[in-house]
Enzyme design. Structure first.
Site, PDB file in Angstrom:
ATOM      1  CE  LYS A 184      -2.814   0.810   3.600  1.00 35.15           C
ATOM      2  NZ  LYS A 184      -2.403   2.475   4.124  1.00 35.15           N
ATOM      3  N   GLY A 230      -4.793   8.470   5.464  1.00 35.94           N
ATOM      4  CA  GLY A 230      -3.768   9.377   5.808  1.00 35.94           C
ATOM      5  C   GLY A 230      -2.766   9.501   4.909  1.00 35.94           C
ATOM      6  NE  ARG A 290      -4.616   8.819  10.805  1.00 36.39           N
ATOM      7  CZ  ARG A 290      -4.190   7.889   9.898  1.00 36.39           C
ATOM      8  NH1 ARG A 290      -4.808   7.413   9.138  1.00 36.39           N
ATOM      9  NH2 ARG A 290      -3.014   7.737  10.018  1.00 36.39           N
ATOM     10  CB  SER A 341       5.549  10.605  10.559  1.00 34.77           C
ATOM     11  OG  SER A 341       4.526  10.737   9.473  1.00 34.77           O
ATOM     12  CD  GLN A 368       0.754   8.437   6.704  1.00 34.66           C
ATOM     13  OE1 GLN A 368       0.463   9.344   7.549  1.00 34.66           O
ATOM     14  NE2 GLN A 368       0.296   7.517   6.500  1.00 34.66           N
ATOM     15  CG  ASP A 419       1.157   0.248   9.306  1.00 36.22           C
ATOM     16  OD1 ASP A 419       0.617   1.039  10.030  1.00 36.22           O
ATOM     17  OD2 ASP A 419       1.533   0.661   8.212  1.00 36.22           O
ATOM     18  CE  LYS A 461       0.191   5.085  12.466  1.00 36.94           C
ATOM     19  NZ  LYS A 461       0.867   5.720  11.540  1.00 36.94           N
TER      20      LYS A 461
END
Ligand code: S3P
Length: 444
Positions: free
Chosen positions: A22, A93, A121, A165, A167, A320, A347
């Site tokens: 993903k 996210g 979030r 992070s 992201q 995760d 999350k």
């Protein structure tokens, strides 16, 4: 979707393929829109999260076509256009943060929307550094919905990530490609490096070095892609999806499983090491690497697991997998302690609370103290029948407790099963190979 009631499994045996990763799928789509050549992507993750990234790119003018045989074609684009409608990113996210980075240099306003979970979030963590680069935000309290206006005069920054992070790091790396000057991103604690690997695979100049024991990423703005006609990106299998079946094979008697072509990234395979330390019989054999990522086939079989203490410094690399590791801990002998799980609270659900509440519903003795999770393995308390799981619309919680059910002496009813579509729409079809379960689901 109907609730699903799952009874204990026959053995977990055979060979499984696994959906495309993903995290890498989001990045493959987003970076394809920048490389100025036609890109073919195979084995893209088919979940809703990645579909939201794809839909958003289409609204921004990117032409993405289904080329048949599981191939997706992303056409080369001159510049993004202002989307005619808000970018709705559902539960994702990763879509949210990476696309905010992508649009940092676009002079138009973009409305970002998400579902109830995404609206809770924290987005300030990505808005703060993007603001330093010159991006403006309105109509926001640090959460979605957000209206963003980028700037063609994007400035480079030097930024030390306050939370580990991938992201945020990726949003900044992507934004930095269009910034004036050299952006430095300093990572005191490391997180998954798929963006860095894919950028290098695509010949995007990125310097990585260590300074005072911190990793520094340096990227020069105004990126001009190498001239080439076309490119093929074959996405490796998702280790976080594989983790569910690996744990199932360890805890269900008489199991023997092989999973093919799984991404073997050092920030994603730490759960394998943890499961081995718990006594899991797991082996890997190397396969050819794909788009800058090592890949392996993973073999696992029924094992006698024992409890483990996991230190806080490993949490970014296990973030995760904690839900499924908590299930492994529940079926292990003795106590497990998972330390430093604060980030789990931010999350798709507050995963720390959701794991604790649902483990308790299954009769597992466990508790949370500060940000640490304590699980007493085996020795379940008597429960009501059937056990009911409420995943709080969190895909990984629904899947983890479905695996619990495969090894449980009692049937377990999982509610909100539609949530698995975020990352693994085929999950219950695969599960039906191993257990008869009662639901309204029909598989073609
Ligand atoms: C992801 C990074 C992680 C992870 C998420 C996917 C990514 O989040 O939990 O499922 O693709 O970059 P954070 O980087 O915010 O911890």
């Amino acid at each position: 979707m109907e609730p699903v009631t799952i009874s204990s499994a026959r053995e977990i045996t055979g060979v499984l393929g696994i959906p495309g990763d993903k995290s890498i799928s989001h990045r493959a789509l987003i970076l394809s829109s920048l490389v100025k050549c036609s890109v073919q992507i195979t084995n893209l993750n088919q979940g809703e999260d990645v579909a939201h990234t794809k839909n958003a790119l289409e609204l921004l003018g990117v032409n993405i076509q289904n080329g048949g045989n599981g191939i997706l074609k992303v056409d080369c684009l001159d510049r993004f256009v202002q989307p005619k409608s808000p970018l709705y990113l559902g539960n994702s996210g990763t879509s949210a943060r990476l696309l905010m980075g992508l649009l940092a240099s676009c002079e138009f306003k973009t409305h970002f929307l998400g579902d109830a979970s995404l609206q809770k979030r924290p987005m300030k963590r990505v808005m703060d550094p993007l603001s330093l680069m010159g991006v403006s935000f309105t109509d926001t309290n640090g959460c979605f919905p957000v209206v963003q206006r980028g700037t063609s005069n994007l400035q480079s920054i030097s930024y030390r990530l306050p939370v580990p992070s991938a992201q945020i790091k990726s949003a900044l790396l992507i934004a930095a490609l269009s910034a004036d000057g050299v952006t430095r991103i300093i990572e005191p604690i490391l997180s998954r490096d798929h963006t860095e690997r894919l950028m290098r695979f695509l010949d995007i100049p990125l310097k990585i070095y260590y300074e005072n024991q911190e990793r520094v990423l340096e990227i020069t703005g105004t990126y001009i892609p190498n001239k080439r006609k076309s490119l093929l990106l074959d996405i490796p299998g998702d280790p976080s999806a594989a983790a569910f079946w690996i744990v199932a094979s360890l805890v269900v008697p008489n199991s023997n499983l092989r999973i093919n072509k799984v991404c073997w990234n050092p920030f994603r395979n730490v759960f394998i090491d943890i499961l081995k330390r718990m006594g899991g019989q797991i082996q890997t054999i190397a396969r050819e690497s794909q788009i800058g990522e090592d890949c392996v086939d993973i073999f696992s079989k029924t094992s006698s697991l024992h409890g483990i203490e996991i230190s806080a410094d490993l949490s970014p690399s296990l973030i995760d997998e904690y839900p499924i590791l908590a299930i492994a801990a529940a079926f292990a002998n003795g106590r497990s302690v998972f330390r430093g799980l604060r980030e789990l609270r931010f999350k798709e659900s507050n995963r720390l609370e959701t794991i604790e509440a649902n483990l308790k519903a299954c009769g597992v003795r466990c508790y949370v103290q500060n940000d640490d999770l304590f699980v007493e393995g085996k020795g379940f308390e008597p429960t009501t029948f059937p056990i009911e799981i409420y995943p709080q619309h969190d895909h990984r919680i629904a899947m983890a407790f479905s695996i619990f059910a495969l090894a449980s002496a009692q049937p377990i009813t999982i509610h909100q099963t539609e949530t698995v579509a975020s990352s693994y729409p085929d999950f219950y079809r695969i599960l039906s190979r191993f257990s008869d379960f009662n639901s309204g689901l029909i598989f073609c």
